[in-house]
Design a protein around this motif. Structure first.
Motif, PDB file in Angstrom:
ATOM      1  N   THR A  64       0.843  -1.191   0.000  1.00  0.00           N
ATOM      2  CA  THR A  64       0.000   0.000   0.000  1.00  0.00           C
ATOM      3  C   THR A  64       0.879   1.242   0.000  1.00  0.00           C
ATOM      4  O   THR A  64       2.092   1.167   0.211  1.00  0.00           O
ATOM      5  CB  THR A  64      -0.904   0.040   1.248  1.00  0.00           C
ATOM      6  OG1 THR A  64      -0.082  -0.068   2.423  1.00  0.00           O
ATOM      7  CG2 THR A  64      -1.923  -1.100   1.241  1.00  0.00           C
ATOM      8  N   THR A  65       0.239   2.390  -0.203  1.00  0.00           N
ATOM      9  CA  THR A  65       0.935   3.674  -0.138  1.00  0.00           C
ATOM     10  C   THR A  65       0.077   4.671   0.617  1.00  0.00           C
ATOM     11  O   THR A  65      -1.159   4.557   0.645  1.00  0.00           O
ATOM     12  CB  THR A  65       1.251   4.219  -1.543  1.00  0.00           C
ATOM     13  OG1 THR A  65       1.915   5.490  -1.421  1.00  0.00           O
ATOM     14  CG2 THR A  65      -0.018   4.430  -2.364  1.00  0.00           C
ATOM     15  N   SER A  66       0.729   5.658   1.220  1.00  0.00           N
ATOM     16  CA  SER A  66      -0.006   6.750   1.863  1.00  0.00           C
ATOM     17  C   SER A  66      -0.296   7.881   0.884  1.00  0.00           C
ATOM     18  O   SER A  66      -1.059   8.787   1.195  1.00  0.00           O
ATOM     19  CB  SER A  66       0.812   7.302   3.041  1.00  0.00           C
ATOM     20  OG  SER A  66       2.005   7.925   2.566  1.00  0.00           O
ATOM     21  N   ASP A  67       0.316   7.822  -0.319  1.00  0.00           N
ATOM     22  CA  ASP A  67       0.250   8.916  -1.285  1.00  0.00           C
ATOM     23  C   ASP A  67      -0.995   8.809  -2.170  1.00  0.00           C
ATOM     24  O   ASP A  67      -1.110   7.892  -2.990  1.00  0.00           O
ATOM     25  CB  ASP A  67       1.510   8.917  -2.153  1.00  0.00           C
ATOM     26  CG  ASP A  67       1.651  10.181  -2.967  1.00  0.00           C
ATOM     27  OD1 ASP A  67       0.911  10.320  -3.953  1.00  0.00           O
ATOM     28  OD2 ASP A  67       2.491  11.031  -2.616  1.00  0.00           O
ATOM     29  N   LEU A  68      -1.916   9.735  -2.025  1.00  0.00           N
ATOM     30  CA  LEU A  68      -3.161   9.672  -2.776  1.00  0.00           C
ATOM     31  C   LEU A  68      -2.967   9.893  -4.267  1.00  0.00           C
ATOM     32  O   LEU A  68      -3.696   9.331  -5.094  1.00  0.00           O
ATOM     33  CB  LEU A  68      -4.167  10.690  -2.222  1.00  0.00           C
ATOM     34  CG  LEU A  68      -4.750  10.346  -0.858  1.00  0.00           C
ATOM     35  CD1 LEU A  68      -5.662  11.465  -0.363  1.00  0.00           C
ATOM     36  CD2 LEU A  68      -5.513   9.030  -0.901  1.00  0.00           C
ATOM     37  N   ALA A  69      -1.972  10.700  -4.649  1.00  0.00           N
ATOM     38  CA  ALA A  69      -1.715  10.899  -6.078  1.00  0.00           C
ATOM     39  C   ALA A  69      -1.292   9.586  -6.729  1.00  0.00           C
ATOM     40  O   ALA A  69      -1.685   9.279  -7.861  1.00  0.00           O
ATOM     41  CB  ALA A  69      -0.649  11.967  -6.283  1.00  0.00           C
ATOM     42  N   PRO A 127      -3.433   0.555  -3.756  1.00  0.00           N
ATOM     43  CA  PRO A 127      -4.229   0.712  -2.529  1.00  0.00           C
ATOM     44  C   PRO A 127      -3.609   1.756  -1.602  1.00  0.00           C
ATOM     45  O   PRO A 127      -2.389   1.773  -1.415  1.00  0.00           O
ATOM     46  CB  PRO A 127      -4.196  -0.677  -1.899  1.00  0.00           C
ATOM     47  CG  PRO A 127      -3.912  -1.614  -3.037  1.00  0.00           C
ATOM     48  CD  PRO A 127      -3.025  -0.841  -3.970  1.00  0.00           C
ATOM     49  N   THR A 128      -4.432   2.622  -1.035  1.00  0.00           N
ATOM     50  CA  THR A 128      -3.948   3.675  -0.144  1.00  0.00           C
ATOM     51  C   THR A 128      -4.428   3.446   1.286  1.00  0.00           C
ATOM     52  O   THR A 128      -5.503   2.872   1.509  1.00  0.00           O
ATOM     53  CB  THR A 128      -4.410   5.066  -0.608  1.00  0.00           C
ATOM     54  OG1 THR A 128      -5.843   5.104  -0.634  1.00  0.00           O
ATOM     55  CG2 THR A 128      -3.882   5.374  -2.005  1.00  0.00           C
ATOM     56  N   VAL A 129      -3.620   3.897   2.239  1.00  0.00           N
ATOM     57  CA  VAL A 129      -3.965   3.765   3.654  1.00  0.00           C
ATOM     58  C   VAL A 129      -3.534   5.028   4.384  1.00  0.00           C
ATOM     59  O   VAL A 129      -2.701   5.795   3.909  1.00  0.00           O
ATOM     60  CB  VAL A 129      -3.277   2.536   4.303  1.00  0.00           C
ATOM     61  CG1 VAL A 129      -3.796   1.240   3.713  1.00  0.00           C
ATOM     62  CG2 VAL A 129      -1.765   2.621   4.158  1.00  0.00           C
ATOM     63  N   GLY A 130      -4.077   5.219   5.586  1.00  0.00           N
ATOM     64  CA  GLY A 130      -3.693   6.352   6.427  1.00  0.00           C
ATOM     65  C   GLY A 130      -4.759   6.645   7.463  1.00  0.00           C
ATOM     66  O   GLY A 130      -5.955   6.497   7.173  1.00  0.00           O
TER      67      GLY A 130
END
Length: 442
Positions: free
Chosen positions: A189-194, A202-205
């Motif tokens: 996953t990544t925290s970066d929405l772009a 997939p994004t998380v945070g």
């Protein structure tokens, strides 16, 4: 296959000025000399892996295809080049009509590579190929470095979750490219929405320490987050006292709390204590996420800790100490005209020192041992031996200027898992060493 599977490419600006000035001045001189149309072959490769690395990871191929497709000079760019006297009038006229019309072959994204591997082969006229040098190297050097670091971290994590969270530690555009490369290398996953928007990663945070400090008490902060995001959220428990925070977190969210995050301290010791405390409180399913300047060595040191996922930022987006792969883009063959029937002649740099290259339009294959494990990267410019015919690595990416090989990012991610698993076990060692298999030339 819908567009979201391949990444959103709408609104991509021209990449034509992501280049060095000498690419354009070479075109001007070649046009004047009558050599610009000579049929040429360029190859991107590295003479050596970054110090101590045992394999490289090919990443950025999809972005290279986007860059080639969007490499054109608009009126504003041409005006800039004219006003700055970068090139002359005939060259500006040639650039105004530029579209790459050649062919590109390359290692599929996610594949591993070694010194000398012809990672990308670009064929066409000299002028149209040389213009692409800088942007191709910019993408491949950056993305492959990040993917290699991600791969090492993935191997060290041993199947535990990995979160890319380096957006605040690099240039905003590099952050998006880094998230893409990290996903190929094994991050989940990544925290970066772009990056999530552009590449469907997939994004998380959830929250930072500032959210806890905003509220009058830690309990108030946890309550606000749980009320908003649900009991499955991840609560940050190291703002004040970890043990007290874990107790409060379970009281607020219940034993169904999704996860707690630890961002400081002796992570090995704290993780064991938090796991014991969660279990004693009945939150046996609550996961533990650790962050705090992790790299592959820190991840490996936590192998015995009851950790479920790692969040990595700075070390990932800087290539864990190796931010480039030192790839080069060299002319390896050319004809004396634009005639397709004219034979290609091998050419190579032969200067003193280590900056030599091997001439000729090359193929590459990976030879396997009797157990199906890679034992050599074999590179040649002549006929492909029959026993290696079905082990060739280069795939056709662009034909006649048209991209023909776009694929979902998950395909590159899965390919990397397969390619890495086909290497000798010593490839997973984090200790410094030589490439895990040799490069052989035929």
């Amino acid at each position: 296959m819908n567009s979201a599977d391949l990444g959103r490419r709408v609104g991509v600006p021209s990449t034509a000025l992501f280049t060095d000035q000498y690419e354009l001045t070479m075109v001007q001189a070649a046009l004047k000399a009558g050599t610009a149309d000579r049929r040429s072959v360029f190859e991107a490769f590295t003479r050596r892996l970054p110090e101590g690395r045992r394999y490289g990871v090919v990443a950025g191929i999809g972005r290279v295809l986007d860059a080639v497709e969007n490499f054109h000079f608009d009126d504003e760019m041409l005006t800039f080049l004219r006003e700055q006297n970068v090139v002359d009038g005939p060259t500006l006229a040639w650039l105004a009509d530029y579209r790459f019309s050649g062919d590109i072959w390359g290692y599929p994204e996610g594949e591993v590579y070694f010194p000398g591997s012809p990672i990308l082969r670009v064929e066409g006229s000299f002028a149209e190929c040389v213009l692409l040098e800088t942007v191709i190297l910019s993408i491949l050097n950056h993305d492959s470095a990040i993917a290699a670091a991600a791969s090492r971290m993935s191997a060290a994590a041993g199947g535990r979750g990995l979160i890319e969270m380096g957006a605040r530690r690099t240039h905003e555009l590099s952050a998006v490219a880094s998230a893409r490369a990290a996903y190929i290398g094994g991050f989940d996953t990544t925290s970066d929405l772009a990056a999530g928007f552009r590449y469907n990663i997939p994004t998380v945070g959830t929250s930072a320490h500032a959210f806890t400090l905003l509220h009058d008490t830690e309990r108030d902060a946890f309550r606000a987050q749980v009320d908003s995001l649900g009991r499955g959220t991840t609560l940050l428990v190291d703002t004040y006292d970890v043990a007290e925070a874990v107790r409060t977190a379970v009281e607020v969210a219940g034993t169904g709390l999704g996860a707690v995050r630890i961002d400081s301290g002796d992570l090995l010791l704290v993780a064991h204590r938090v796991r014991q405390q969660l279990d004693e409180l009945g939150a046996t399913g609550t996961k533990i996420v650790v962050t705090s300047d992790l790299d592959e060595y820190a991840i490996a040191s936590l192998a015995a800790a009851p950790v479920d996922a790692y969040g990595v930022g700075t070390q990932l987006v800087t290539g864990s100490g190796q931010p480039t792969c030192s790839m080069v883009y060299k002319l390896v063959a050319r004809a004396v005209s634009a005639d397709p029937a004219e034979p290609l002649r091998p050419v190579a740099k032969k200067s003193l020192g280590a900056k030599t290259s091997v001439g000729g339009r090359k193929w590459a294959a990976r030879r396997l041992d009797e157990n199906g494990v890679a034992e050599a990267e074999v590179i040649g410019a002549g006929p492909v031996p029959a026993e290696l015919a079905d082990r060739q690595l280069l795939a056709e990416l662009v034909r006649g200027g048209e991209v023909i090989a776009r694929e979902p990012l998950d395909a590159a991610r899965e390919r990397h898992i397969a390619a890495r698993s086909g290497l000798p076990m010593s490839a997973m060692q984090l200790s410094r060493g030589e490439p895990v298999i040799p490069t052989e030339y035929m």
